[in-house]
Motif scaffolding. Structure first.
Motif, short mmCIF file in Angstrom:
data_model
loop_
_atom_site.label_atom_id
_atom_site.label_comp_id
_atom_site.label_asym_id
_atom_site.label_seq_id
_atom_site.Cartn_x
_atom_site.Cartn_y
_atom_site.Cartn_z
N SER A 1 0.83 -1.20 0.00
CA SER A 1 0.00 0.00 0.00
C SER A 1 0.86 1.26 0.00
O SER A 1 0.42 2.32 -0.45
CB SER A 1 -0.95 0.02 1.21
OG SER A 1 -0.27 0.41 2.40
N ASN B 1 -1.04 7.02 0.68
CA ASN B 1 -0.93 6.04 1.77
C ASN B 1 0.34 6.27 2.59
O ASN B 1 0.32 6.12 3.81
CB ASN B 1 -0.96 4.62 1.22
CG ASN B 1 -2.33 4.26 0.67
OD1 ASN B 1 -3.33 4.86 1.03
ND2 ASN B 1 -2.36 3.30 -0.23
N ARG C 1 -0.46 9.12 4.89
CA ARG C 1 -1.33 8.68 5.99
C ARG C 1 -0.54 7.87 7.02
O ARG C 1 -0.70 8.06 8.23
CB ARG C 1 -2.49 7.85 5.46
CG ARG C 1 -3.52 8.67 4.71
CD ARG C 1 -4.69 7.84 4.20
NE ARG C 1 -5.33 7.12 5.29
CZ ARG C 1 -5.66 5.84 5.23
NH1 ARG C 1 -5.44 5.11 4.15
NH2 ARG C 1 -6.22 5.25 6.26
N PHE C 2 0.33 6.99 6.55
CA PHE C 2 1.15 6.17 7.44
C PHE C 2 2.08 7.06 8.28
O PHE C 2 2.15 6.92 9.50
CB PHE C 2 1.95 5.15 6.64
CG PHE C 2 2.90 4.32 7.46
CD1 PHE C 2 2.45 3.49 8.47
CD2 PHE C 2 4.27 4.37 7.21
CE1 PHE C 2 3.33 2.73 9.24
CE2 PHE C 2 5.16 3.62 7.96
CZ PHE C 2 4.69 2.80 8.98
N GLU D 1 1.23 6.36 12.28
CA GLU D 1 1.62 5.00 11.91
C GLU D 1 0.71 3.96 12.53
O GLU D 1 0.27 3.04 11.85
CB GLU D 1 3.08 4.75 12.30
CG GLU D 1 4.06 5.57 11.49
CD GLU D 1 5.51 5.26 11.80
OE1 GLU D 1 5.79 4.36 12.63
OE2 GLU D 1 6.37 5.92 11.19
N TYR E 1 -2.78 3.78 10.96
CA TYR E 1 -2.74 3.20 9.62
C TYR E 1 -2.52 1.69 9.70
O TYR E 1 -3.20 0.93 9.01
CB TYR E 1 -1.67 3.87 8.76
CG TYR E 1 -1.74 3.47 7.31
CD1 TYR E 1 -2.73 3.97 6.49
CD2 TYR E 1 -0.84 2.56 6.78
CE1 TYR E 1 -2.82 3.59 5.16
CE2 TYR E 1 -0.92 2.18 5.45
CZ TYR E 1 -1.91 2.69 4.64
OH TYR E 1 -2.00 2.30 3.33
N GLU F 1 -5.53 -0.51 10.35
CA GLU F 1 -6.46 -0.75 9.24
C GLU F 1 -6.19 -2.06 8.52
O GLU F 1 -6.99 -2.49 7.68
CB GLU F 1 -6.38 0.40 8.23
CG GLU F 1 -6.81 1.73 8.77
CD GLU F 1 -6.65 2.86 7.76
OE1 GLU F 1 -6.56 2.57 6.54
OE2 GLU F 1 -6.60 4.02 8.20
#
Length: 145
Positions: A33, A39, A42-43, A47, A50, A53
């Protein structure tokens, strides 16, 4: 009936086989991802959120958070997928490989330029070579202060 796995006797080596693939599926999908910029953002922003998920074990999540690639591999991670974590952190594959051996980037580079580790003593556990688990990590980066 379990498959015979004679390759488990190779010191310092984790073989990514079907069993490891099944164990690491969620971890490796998370890594893939990170190929998308949104992504990665977002990570990096959160962290843990994410990682939560993804269908990963708590141990896999802790290994990622610790950036311990050897631990990630023991929990089913494939180095080619795990490289996405290093790239997200701005690390080269050479830096990542060095960290996995306990060597500095420079030590690792010099070892590889010199031809890598000698095969002598590193073919199977009974040889007691330098790749033995009790002789790792190697290099200055693996030394305790």
């Amino acid at each position: 009936m379990a498959l015979d796995k004679p390759y488990k006797d190779v010191p310092g080596t984790l073989i990514f086989d079907a069993e490891q693939s099944r164990k690491g599926y969620g971890l490796n999908q998370f890594c893939m991802s990170l190929m998308k910029a949104e992504n990665r953002e977002r990570f990096k922003a959160d962290e843990r959120a994410y990682l939560d998920e993804w269908p990963m074990s708590e141990e896999q999540k802790q290994a990622v958070l610790a950036r311990d690639l050897n631990w990630c591999m023991r929990t089913g991670g494939n180095i080619y997928f795990l490289a996405k974590i290093g790239a997200t952190d701005g690390k080269s594959f050479q830096q990542m490989a060095g960290s996995m051996t306990g060597m500095t980037e420079e030590e690792y580079r010099h070892m590889m330029i010199a031809g890598g580790r000698s095969i002598e003593g590193n073919r199977f556990v009974g040889e007691n070579g330098s790749a033995q688990a009790h002789k790792q990590p190697q290099g200055a980066a693996g030394q305790k202060p």
